[in-house]
Each structure stands twice: as C-alpha cells, then as structure tokens.
Design a protein around this motif. Structure first.
Motif, PDB file in Angstrom:
ATOM      1  N   ALA A  61      48.597  91.106  21.532  1.00  0.00           N
ATOM      2  CA  ALA A  61      49.691  91.452  22.442  1.00  0.00           C
ATOM      3  C   ALA A  61      49.436  90.875  23.824  1.00  0.00           C
ATOM      4  O   ALA A  61      50.343  90.338  24.466  1.00  0.00           O
ATOM      5  N   LEU A  62      48.207  90.931  24.275  1.00  0.00           N
ATOM      6  CA  LEU A  62      47.868  90.383  25.591  1.00  0.00           C
ATOM      7  C   LEU A  62      47.989  88.857  25.602  1.00  0.00           C
ATOM      8  O   LEU A  62      48.387  88.277  26.614  1.00  0.00           O
ATOM      9  N   ARG A  63      47.679  88.202  24.472  1.00  0.00           N
ATOM     10  CA  ARG A  63      47.802  86.742  24.386  1.00  0.00           C
ATOM     11  C   ARG A  63      49.250  86.290  24.548  1.00  0.00           C
ATOM     12  O   ARG A  63      49.511  85.173  24.984  1.00  0.00           O
ATOM     13  N   GLU A  64      50.199  87.146  24.211  1.00  0.00           N
ATOM     14  CA  GLU A  64      51.613  86.782  24.331  1.00  0.00           C
ATOM     15  C   GLU A  64      52.022  86.528  25.780  1.00  0.00           C
ATOM     16  O   GLU A  64      53.005  85.843  26.040  1.00  0.00           O
ATOM     17  N   PHE A  65      51.260  87.082  26.725  1.00  0.00           N
ATOM     18  CA  PHE A  65      51.609  86.940  28.140  1.00  0.00           C
ATOM     19  C   PHE A  65      51.071  85.661  28.768  1.00  0.00           C
ATOM     20  O   PHE A  65      51.427  85.335  29.889  1.00  0.00           O
ATOM     21  N   ARG A  66      50.232  84.937  28.057  1.00  0.00           N
ATOM     22  CA  ARG A  66      49.703  83.703  28.637  1.00  0.00           C
ATOM     23  C   ARG A  66      50.810  82.643  28.707  1.00  0.00           C
ATOM     24  O   ARG A  66      51.837  82.755  28.047  1.00  0.00           O
ATOM     25  N   GLU A  67      50.560  81.629  29.471  1.00  0.00           N
ATOM     26  CA  GLU A  67      51.551  80.563  29.649  1.00  0.00           C
ATOM     27  C   GLU A  67      51.823  79.873  28.314  1.00  0.00           C
ATOM     28  O   GLU A  67      50.906  79.566  27.557  1.00  0.00           O
ATOM     29  N   LYS A  68      53.078  79.628  28.055  1.00  0.00           N
ATOM     30  CA  LYS A  68      53.466  78.972  26.805  1.00  0.00           C
ATOM     31  C   LYS A  68      53.206  77.467  26.916  1.00  0.00           C
ATOM     32  O   LYS A  68      53.417  76.877  27.967  1.00  0.00           O
ATOM     33  N   PRO A  69      52.779  76.833  25.819  1.00  0.00           N
ATOM     34  CA  PRO A  69      52.488  75.401  25.849  1.00  0.00           C
ATOM     35  C   PRO A  69      53.756  74.561  26.009  1.00  0.00           C
ATOM     36  O   PRO A  69      54.858  75.015  25.692  1.00  0.00           O
ATOM     37  N   ASP A  70      53.581  73.317  26.455  1.00  0.00           N
ATOM     38  CA  ASP A  70      54.718  72.412  26.625  1.00  0.00           C
ATOM     39  C   ASP A  70      55.216  71.910  25.267  1.00  0.00           C
ATOM     40  O   ASP A  70      54.586  72.133  24.238  1.00  0.00           O
ATOM     41  N   ALA A  71      56.348  71.211  25.282  1.00  0.00           N
ATOM     42  CA  ALA A  71      56.995  70.764  24.044  1.00  0.00           C
ATOM     43  C   ALA A  71      56.103  69.846  23.215  1.00  0.00           C
ATOM     44  O   ALA A  71      56.067  69.941  21.980  1.00  0.00           O
ATOM     45  N   ALA A  72      55.361  68.949  23.871  1.00  0.00           N
ATOM     46  CA  ALA A  72      54.486  68.028  23.140  1.00  0.00           C
ATOM     47  C   ALA A  72      53.376  68.779  22.414  1.00  0.00           C
ATOM     48  O   ALA A  72      53.048  68.462  21.263  1.00  0.00           O
ATOM     49  N   THR A  73      52.816  69.794  23.054  1.00  0.00           N
ATOM     50  CA  THR A  73      51.754  70.590  22.439  1.00  0.00           C
ATOM     51  C   THR A  73      52.303  71.384  21.253  1.00  0.00           C
ATOM     52  O   THR A  73      51.675  71.452  20.197  1.00  0.00           O
ATOM     53  N   VAL A  74      53.484  71.952  21.414  1.00  0.00           N
ATOM     54  CA  VAL A  74      54.110  72.725  20.344  1.00  0.00           C
ATOM     55  C   VAL A  74      54.389  71.834  19.138  1.00  0.00           C
ATOM     56  O   VAL A  74      54.117  72.208  17.995  1.00  0.00           O
ATOM     57  N   LYS A  75      54.899  70.636  19.387  1.00  0.00           N
ATOM     58  CA  LYS A  75      55.181  69.707  18.287  1.00  0.00           C
ATOM     59  C   LYS A  75      53.891  69.269  17.599  1.00  0.00           C
ATOM     60  O   LYS A  75      53.835  69.164  16.375  1.00  0.00           O
ATOM     61  N   ALA A  76      52.836  69.027  18.382  1.00  0.00           N
ATOM     62  CA  ALA A  76      51.537  68.648  17.809  1.00  0.00           C
ATOM     63  C   ALA A  76      50.990  69.771  16.924  1.00  0.00           C
ATOM     64  O   ALA A  76      50.456  69.508  15.840  1.00  0.00           O
ATOM     65  N   GLU A  77      51.135  71.023  17.376  1.00  0.00           N
ATOM     66  CA  GLU A  77      50.680  72.165  16.571  1.00  0.00           C
ATOM     67  C   GLU A  77      51.480  72.267  15.277  1.00  0.00           C
ATOM     68  O   GLU A  77      50.922  72.533  14.212  1.00  0.00           O
ATOM     69  N   ALA A  78      52.795  72.044  15.350  1.00  0.00           N
ATOM     70  CA  ALA A  78      53.636  72.089  14.155  1.00  0.00           C
ATOM     71  C   ALA A  78      53.236  70.980  13.180  1.00  0.00           C
ATOM     72  O   ALA A  78      53.200  71.188  11.962  1.00  0.00           O
ATOM     73  N   THR A  79      52.911  69.809  13.707  1.00  0.00           N
ATOM     74  CA  THR A  79      52.474  68.689  12.867  1.00  0.00           C
ATOM     75  C   THR A  79      51.161  69.026  12.165  1.00  0.00           C
ATOM     76  O   THR A  79      50.983  68.704  10.984  1.00  0.00           O
ATOM     77  N   GLU A  80      50.250  69.689  12.875  1.00  0.00           N
ATOM     78  CA  GLU A  80      48.982  70.121  12.271  1.00  0.00           C
ATOM     79  C   GLU A  80      49.223  71.151  11.175  1.00  0.00           C
ATOM     80  O   GLU A  80      48.596  71.106  10.106  1.00  0.00           O
ATOM     81  N   ILE A  81      50.122  72.095  11.422  1.00  0.00           N
ATOM     82  CA  ILE A  81      50.463  73.106  10.420  1.00  0.00           C
ATOM     83  C   ILE A  81      51.049  72.436   9.186  1.00  0.00           C
ATOM     84  O   ILE A  81      50.696  72.771   8.045  1.00  0.00           O
ATOM     85  N   LEU A  82      51.932  71.464   9.393  1.00  0.00           N
ATOM     86  CA  LEU A  82      52.538  70.738   8.275  1.00  0.00           C
ATOM     87  C   LEU A  82      51.474  70.007   7.463  1.00  0.00           C
ATOM     88  O   LEU A  82      51.445  70.110   6.230  1.00  0.00           O
ATOM     89  N   ALA A  83      50.582  69.281   8.140  1.00  0.00           N
ATOM     90  CA  ALA A  83      49.535  68.519   7.438  1.00  0.00           C
ATOM     91  C   ALA A  83      48.616  69.446   6.643  1.00  0.00           C
ATOM     92  O   ALA A  83      48.289  69.160   5.487  1.00  0.00           O
ATOM     93  N   ALA A  84      48.211  70.553   7.248  1.00  0.00           N
ATOM     94  CA  ALA A  84      47.335  71.504   6.556  1.00  0.00           C
ATOM     95  C   ALA A  84      48.043  72.118   5.346  1.00  0.00           C
ATOM     96  O   ALA A  84      47.447  72.282   4.279  1.00  0.00           O
ATOM     97  N   SER A  85      49.315  72.440   5.514  1.00  0.00           N
ATOM     98  CA  SER A  85      50.087  73.034   4.416  1.00  0.00           C
ATOM     99  C   SER A  85      50.282  72.049   3.274  1.00  0.00           C
ATOM    100  O   SER A  85      50.140  72.413   2.091  1.00  0.00           O
ATOM    101  N   LEU A  86      50.595  70.800   3.600  1.00  0.00           N
ATOM    102  CA  LEU A  86      50.768  69.785   2.556  1.00  0.00           C
ATOM    103  C   LEU A  86      49.456  69.538   1.817  1.00  0.00           C
ATOM    104  O   LEU A  86      49.450  69.332   0.601  1.00  0.00           O
ATOM    105  N   ALA A  87      48.342  69.591   2.530  1.00  0.00           N
ATOM    106  CA  ALA A  87      47.031  69.412   1.889  1.00  0.00           C
ATOM    107  C   ALA A  87      46.736  70.531   0.904  1.00  0.00           C
ATOM    108  O   ALA A  87      46.275  70.285  -0.218  1.00  0.00           O
ATOM    109  N   VAL A  88      47.018  71.763   1.289  1.00  0.00           N
ATOM    110  CA  VAL A  88      46.737  72.888   0.387  1.00  0.00           C
ATOM    111  C   VAL A  88      47.716  72.894  -0.792  1.00  0.00           C
ATOM    112  O   VAL A  88      47.348  73.254  -1.912  1.00  0.00           O
ATOM    113  N   LEU A  89      48.959  72.450  -0.578  1.00  0.00           N
ATOM    114  CA  LEU A  89      49.910  72.320  -1.682  1.00  0.00           C
ATOM    115  C   LEU A  89      49.455  71.244  -2.655  1.00  0.00           C
ATOM    116  O   LEU A  89      49.504  71.432  -3.878  1.00  0.00           O
TER     117      LEU A  89
END
Length: 163
Positions: A61-89
C-alpha cells in the motif's frame, strides 16, 4: 486454421497459470494462445491502496504512493512481462504469440477477440478486492462488451474470479 484463445494479463504468467490455461483445451486441439500485456493499466490510486490493505500488504500500500514511472519505463516493463510469459508458455508446449497493448486494456482485449473471431477470452490478474467486489474488474468489463463468457484467473493460483 487454429482456434485462438485471447489472454489479457497484468503480470508475467507462471507455470501454474500455463497449466490452468492449457487445461482449457485438449492435447489434440489446434489452439493458439494470443497474449496481450497492457502498457498502462490505468489504475486508481485509492482503489490500489485499498486492494493492498485488504490483502494485509501494508508495504504494498505504501509503494502505491511512490512516483509512477514514465511511459517508456512502463512499456519496457510490459515488454519484459510479455517475453517472460511467452517463454513460460513455450516451456509448457503451448503455441503462443503476443503483443504489448497500447491504450485501454479491456478495449484491446475486446478488439483482439472481435478481430480474430475468438470464442474464448481469459483475464489473468492478481486479486483486486474493490474492482472484483463491484464487478468492475477487467473480466466483467470485457464480458459486458463482448457478450460472451470471459474466464478470470487469479495469477499463480488455481482460483477463478467471479465473472
């Protein structure tokens, strides 16, 4: 032509998730899993904090108050999630492809299901107490827009959301 199951997830799929998803079809079925990972989940700060507190996760809950990342960081995180998910699939012998979805997550799911003619959609999320209770979670939203059942799985568990 293979049948498609469209999957929307907010975090990397695990082997438990893959087992739950691949159990939706038989070993001889020609099924392609199409994964969508949103670049931005557009969450509400108040709702996120309440969700964390209902799970007794005060540090979360406390982590929710930290500054949100910029669009490039968010997209990079989504790309990492996609790659990890495709690997496990792939490790689970599933035929899968995927993309990072821009814009509204539910709209992306609805568009992909409509475009592909898929008869089945799956949403994989961690529990969101407020959204789940008031049927505002992604699965319920997509189900209302599509007019067909949307399976809601809780990440890394055997629990099914109420959709």
């Amino acid at each position: 032509m293979s049948e498609q199951i469209i999957i929307l997830t907010e975090e990397a799929l695990t082997s438990t998730d893959v087992a739950n998803i691949t159990n939706l079809y038989g070993p001889g079925d020609d099924v392609e899993l199409v994964l969508l990972v949103p670049a931005d989940t557009h969450r509400n700060l108040f709702v996120d904090v309440v969700d964390q507190l209902t799970m007794l996760d005060v540090p979360g809950a406390l982590r929710e108050f930290r500054e949100k990342p910029d669009a490039a960081t968010v997209k990079a995180e989504a790309t990492e999630i996609l790659a990890a998910s495709l690997a496990v699939l792939s490790a689970g012998d599933a035929k899968a492809s995927g993309t990072v979805a821009e814009g509204d997550a539910v709209a992306s799911l609805v568009a992909k299901v409509t475009e592909s003619g898929a008869r089945q959609a799956v949403v994989v999320t961690r529990p969101h107490a407020v959204a789940d209770t008031f049927r505002q979670d992604w699965a319920h939203q997509a189900q209302r827009k599509l007019g067909l059942p949307v399976l809601h799985l809780y990440s890394d568990s055997g629990f099914i959301g109420d959709s």
